[in-house]
Design an enzyme around this catalytic site. Structure first.
Site, PDB file in Angstrom:
ATOM      1  N   GLN A 150      11.756  -7.791   5.955  1.00  0.00           N
ATOM      2  CA  GLN A 150      12.797  -6.915   5.414  1.00  0.00           C
ATOM      3  C   GLN A 150      14.177  -7.572   5.386  1.00  0.00           C
ATOM      4  OE1 GLN A 150      12.048  -4.146   4.036  1.00  0.00           O
ATOM      5  NE2 GLN A 150      10.084  -3.541   4.907  1.00  0.00           N
ATOM      6  N   SER A 194       8.856 -12.398   2.920  1.00  0.00           N
ATOM      7  CA  SER A 194       8.021 -11.873   1.841  1.00  0.00           C
ATOM      8  C   SER A 194       8.808 -11.752   0.551  1.00  0.00           C
ATOM      9  CB  SER A 194       7.478 -10.499   2.244  1.00  0.00           C
ATOM     10  OG  SER A 194       6.764  -9.894   1.186  1.00  0.00           O
ATOM     11  N   ALA A 195       8.191 -12.159  -0.566  1.00  0.00           N
ATOM     12  CA  ALA A 195       8.885 -12.143  -1.860  1.00  0.00           C
ATOM     13  C   ALA A 195       9.073 -10.742  -2.413  1.00  0.00           C
ATOM     14  CB  ALA A 195       8.123 -12.999  -2.870  1.00  0.00           C
ATOM     15  N   HIS A 196       8.040  -9.901  -2.311  1.00  0.00           N
ATOM     16  CA  HIS A 196       8.112  -8.617  -3.019  1.00  0.00           C
ATOM     17  C   HIS A 196       9.076  -7.630  -2.376  1.00  0.00           C
ATOM     18  CE1 HIS A 196       5.627  -5.773  -0.525  1.00  0.00           C
ATOM     19  NE2 HIS A 196       5.226  -6.917   0.004  1.00  0.00           N
ATOM     20  N   THR A 230      -5.418 -23.118  -3.321  1.00  0.00           N
ATOM     21  CA  THR A 230      -4.537 -23.640  -4.362  1.00  0.00           C
ATOM     22  C   THR A 230      -3.178 -22.958  -4.300  1.00  0.00           C
ATOM     23  OG1 THR A 230      -6.428 -24.069  -5.791  1.00  0.00           O
ATOM     24  CG2 THR A 230      -4.270 -23.953  -6.848  1.00  0.00           C
ATOM     25  N   CYS A 235       2.013   0.454   4.801  1.00  0.00           N
ATOM     26  CA  CYS A 235       0.698   0.097   5.327  1.00  0.00           C
ATOM     27  C   CYS A 235       0.103   1.193   6.193  1.00  0.00           C
ATOM     28  CB  CYS A 235       0.787  -1.207   6.132  1.00  0.00           C
ATOM     29  SG  CYS A 235       1.319  -2.611   5.143  1.00  0.00           S
TER      30      CYS A 235
END
Length: 364
Positions: free
Chosen positions: A168, A187-189, A222, A303
């Protein structure tokens, strides 16, 4: 409104919309996609783009150590929790479910009524023994921020390592995290980047057991070059933390005057995350009524908000199950405005009035 027309999205702590700069960067990356582990020219070009994104993410946070890309914060947390060198695991009682799942046998440090870690209890629990200690920079349900520097002093004095769940945390929000943590999960999102990409900052790779494969040999699979480039681009667009704090102050003043309760209102909290109790009405009912009014909020972290169980975070802070079931979370993002706050407050008051009227009818 980022998702659906005429709706108000106030659940940015769960995820926030991908910003245009991130979408554009991903589109460019997909147009020239190749496996960055391939030795040919296309692979080398993809590798170059990946490393540029890696540097950009680290630079955005001012991180000088290693940066390992992951599938998100949950994986970034699991890597040190399962593979850091110290044998013991210690976490607080208010950690995210991802931490609890990754370290089910961890020793638990209690928190006070504001959700802050009991530093004396932490010191006693460690008792001079090296451990990996995991704490959240800002609680995803209440927004309460932990005293990272003080926690780090205790951990380091015992020869341990500190893992900070900073999913956050916007860049520049807390220099103590970057200055004191041994591992930082991001975290990106949560920051306007795409889902499916995150990172783990590692101060010293020697403190982590490798597994082989990609990402310096610490993660297989990958590499997600388009995601990494989208993440880097999102972090290049600063968030106005002062504006977010101003909006939350506007919201909390109105909620307090409307008979609501602010969770941990006296604690140092994330400027864009707040938890609020509407006495007498279950959070599940509140969510339905807000949703019918075109407003998206949540009850706890995404979550766990689908669970009927009371929040373990509020329980650890001393809330009983009945009152904790009346708490919702409101979280802001780049697109939130003062008019949005006014709209939410108007609906809050309408729902609260209806709940009080129903209580009076039931008592009659």
């Amino acid at each position: 409104m980022p998702f659906l027309p005429d709706r108000l999205y106030l659940d940015h702590a769960a995820t926030t919309p991908i910003i245009p700069a991130a979408r554009d960067a991903m589109t460019r990356a997909m147009a020239t996609w190749a496996n960055p582990s391939s030795p040919h020219a296309e692979g080398r070009a993809a590798r170059s783009a990946l490393e540029q994104a890696r540097r950009a993410v680290a630079d955005a946070y001012g991180w000088g150590g290693e940066t390992l890309f992951t599938s998100g914060a949950s994986e970034a947390l699991a890597i040190p929790l399962q593979r850091a060198i110290p044998p013991r695991r210690v976490i607080s009682s208010v950690e995210h479910d991802a931490v609890i799942r990754a370290a089910p046998d961890a020793a638990i440090v209690p928190v006070d009524s504001s959700g802050l870690i009991d530093l004396a209890a932490l010191s006693t629990l460690i008792d001079g023994e090296a451990a990996l200690v995991g704490v959240q920079y800002a609680n995803s349900e209440t927004g309460v921020r932990q005293p990272i520097a003080s926690i780090a002093d205790i951990v380091r004095a015992a020869g341990g390592l500190l893992l900070v769940d900073a999913a956050q945390m916007p860049p520049g929000a807390d220099r103590d995290v970057i200055g004191h943590a041994d591992f930082v999960a991001i975290s990106a999102h949560k920051r306007g980047g795409p889902p499916g990409i995150g990172a783990l900052f590692v101060r010293d790779l020697a403190t982590l057991t490798p597994t082989g494969g990609q990402e310096r040999g610490y993660r297989g699979g990958t590499e997600n070059v388009p995601g990494a480039m989208g993440y880097a681009a999102a972090l290049g667009e600063p968030e106005d933390l002062a504006q977010l704090a101003s909006l939350r102050a506007q919201l909390e003043d109105a909620i307090a005057r409307s008979g609501g309760e602010i969770v941990a209102g006296d604690a140092d909290r994330h400027p864009a995350i707040g938890a609020y109790r509407m006495p007498g009405l279950a959070a599940a009912t509140q969510l339905i009524r807000f949703d019918m009014a075109g407003i998206a909020v949540s009850a706890g972290s995404a979550c766990s908000s689908g669970s009927m169980k009371p929040s373990h975070v509020l329980g650890a802070m001393g809330w009983d199950s009945d009152t904790s079931r009346e708490v919702i979370r409101v979280s802001f993002g780049r697109t939130t405005t003062a008019a949005d706050v006014d709209r939410f407050v108007a609906e809050w008051r309408k729902i609260a009035r209806t709940a009080r009227a129903n209580d009076l009818l039931g008592a009659a």
